[in-house]
Scaffold this active site. Structure first.
Site, PDB file in Angstrom:
ATOM      1  CG  HIS A 100      52.126  34.116  45.881  1.00 19.37           C
ATOM      2  ND1 HIS A 100      52.772  35.016  46.908  1.00 19.37           N
ATOM      3  CD2 HIS A 100      53.239  33.398  45.269  1.00 19.37           C
ATOM      4  CE1 HIS A 100      54.007  34.814  46.893  1.00 19.37           C
ATOM      5  NE2 HIS A 100      54.453  33.890  45.691  1.00 19.37           N
ATOM      6  CG  HIS A 102      54.096  29.691  42.622  1.00 17.44           C
ATOM      7  ND1 HIS A 102      54.618  30.497  41.965  1.00 17.44           N
ATOM      8  CD2 HIS A 102      54.425  30.195  43.903  1.00 17.44           C
ATOM      9  CE1 HIS A 102      55.514  31.460  42.518  1.00 17.44           C
ATOM     10  NE2 HIS A 102      55.146  31.256  43.708  1.00 17.44           N
TER      11      HIS A 102
HETATM   12  P1  AMP Z   1      57.458  33.758  45.069  1.00 21.75           P
HETATM   13  O1  AMP Z   1      58.766  33.400  44.747  1.00 21.75           O
HETATM   14  O2  AMP Z   1      56.787  32.615  45.742  1.00 21.75           O
HETATM   15  O3  AMP Z   1      57.446  34.980  46.247  1.00 21.75           O
HETATM   16  O4  AMP Z   1      56.808  34.210  43.899  1.00 21.75           O
HETATM   17  C1  AMP Z   1      56.291  35.334  43.326  1.00 21.75           C
HETATM   18  C2  AMP Z   1      56.084  35.240  42.004  1.00 21.75           C
HETATM   19  O5  AMP Z   1      55.510  36.510  41.575  1.00 21.75           O
HETATM   20  C3  AMP Z   1      57.290  35.064  41.085  1.00 21.75           C
HETATM   21  O6  AMP Z   1      57.111  33.937  40.291  1.00 21.75           O
HETATM   22  C4  AMP Z   1      57.228  36.274  39.949  1.00 21.75           C
HETATM   23  O7  AMP Z   1      57.668  35.725  38.888  1.00 21.75           O
HETATM   24  C5  AMP Z   1      55.864  36.673  40.275  1.00 21.75           C
HETATM   25  N1  AMP Z   1      55.526  38.133  39.969  1.00 21.75           N
HETATM   26  C6  AMP Z   1      56.240  39.167  40.644  1.00 21.75           C
HETATM   27  N2  AMP Z   1      55.771  40.233  40.149  1.00 21.75           N
HETATM   28  C7  AMP Z   1      54.597  39.909  39.282  1.00 21.75           C
HETATM   29  C8  AMP Z   1      53.418  40.732  38.535  1.00 21.75           C
HETATM   30  N3  AMP Z   1      53.464  41.942  38.402  1.00 21.75           N
HETATM   31  N4  AMP Z   1      52.508  39.979  37.510  1.00 21.75           N
HETATM   32  C9  AMP Z   1      52.627  38.673  37.750  1.00 21.75           C
HETATM   33  N5  AMP Z   1      53.543  37.887  38.419  1.00 21.75           N
HETATM   34  C10 AMP Z   1      54.504  38.508  39.102  1.00 21.75           C
END
Ligand code: AMP
Ligand code: ZN
Length: 134
Positions: A100, A102
């Site tokens: 993903h 951001h």
């Molecule tokens: P990372 O730390 O780069 O793995 O980021 C994962 C991101 O996914 C975090 O910013 C979380 O807030 C976000 N996240 C986790 N679960 C969900 C969800 N169900 N819907 C939207 N965002 C999510």
């Protein structure tokens, strides 16, 4: 959830998300614990864990979408700038093991920090409606 991956479940529509745009291969939705207002995630629908195990063609589609969504956020929020962040591995802060990107909108005059807060569901819903792309 077939492979225990929360983002695969979002891509399959098994759990809800605040979608901003979607095509056959790529999905964008608001981060549920945003760093800033409009913090958006862009993912491939096909599972891969990070940058290194993603097909070139999939990566190209995701990055092209990142740019389009960033442009849309800039106009629709509006924001003054944005950061692109993409974490690989726990040591890098990756918590969800599905590739993903951001997009973190930035606003002039606001402090430059990376600190998430619990999202307000009503605000996220309204925001996704405002940003959503055709
Ligand atoms: P990372 O730390 O780069 O793995 O980021 C994962 C991101 O996914 C975090 O910013 C979380 O807030 C976000 N996240 C986790 N679960 C969900 C969800 N169900 N819907 C939207 N965002 C999510
Ligand atoms: Zn996945």
């Amino acid at each position: 959830m077939k492979n225990d991956c929360v983002f695969c479940a979002i891509a399959a529509g098994e759990i809800p998300s605040f979608k901003v745009c979607e095509d056959d291969a790529v999905l964008a939705y608001l981060d549920i614990n945003p760093f800033t207002k409009g913090h958006t995630l862009v993912i491939p629908k096909k599972h891969s864990t990070g940058l290194l195990d993603t097909d070139d063609a999939v990566l190209a589609a995701v990055v092209a979408r990142v740019r389009k969504v960033a442009a849309r956020l800039k106009e629709a929020l509006p924001c003054d700038g944005f950061n692109i962040l993409q974490n690989n591995g726990e040591a890098a802060g990756q918590t969800v093991k599905h590739l993903h990107f951001h997009i973190v909108p930035r606003y002039a005059g606001e402090p430059f920090v990376f600190e998430s807060h619990k999202g307000d569901m009503e605000e996220l819903k309204a925001l996704a409606g405002r940003v959503r792309m055709a």
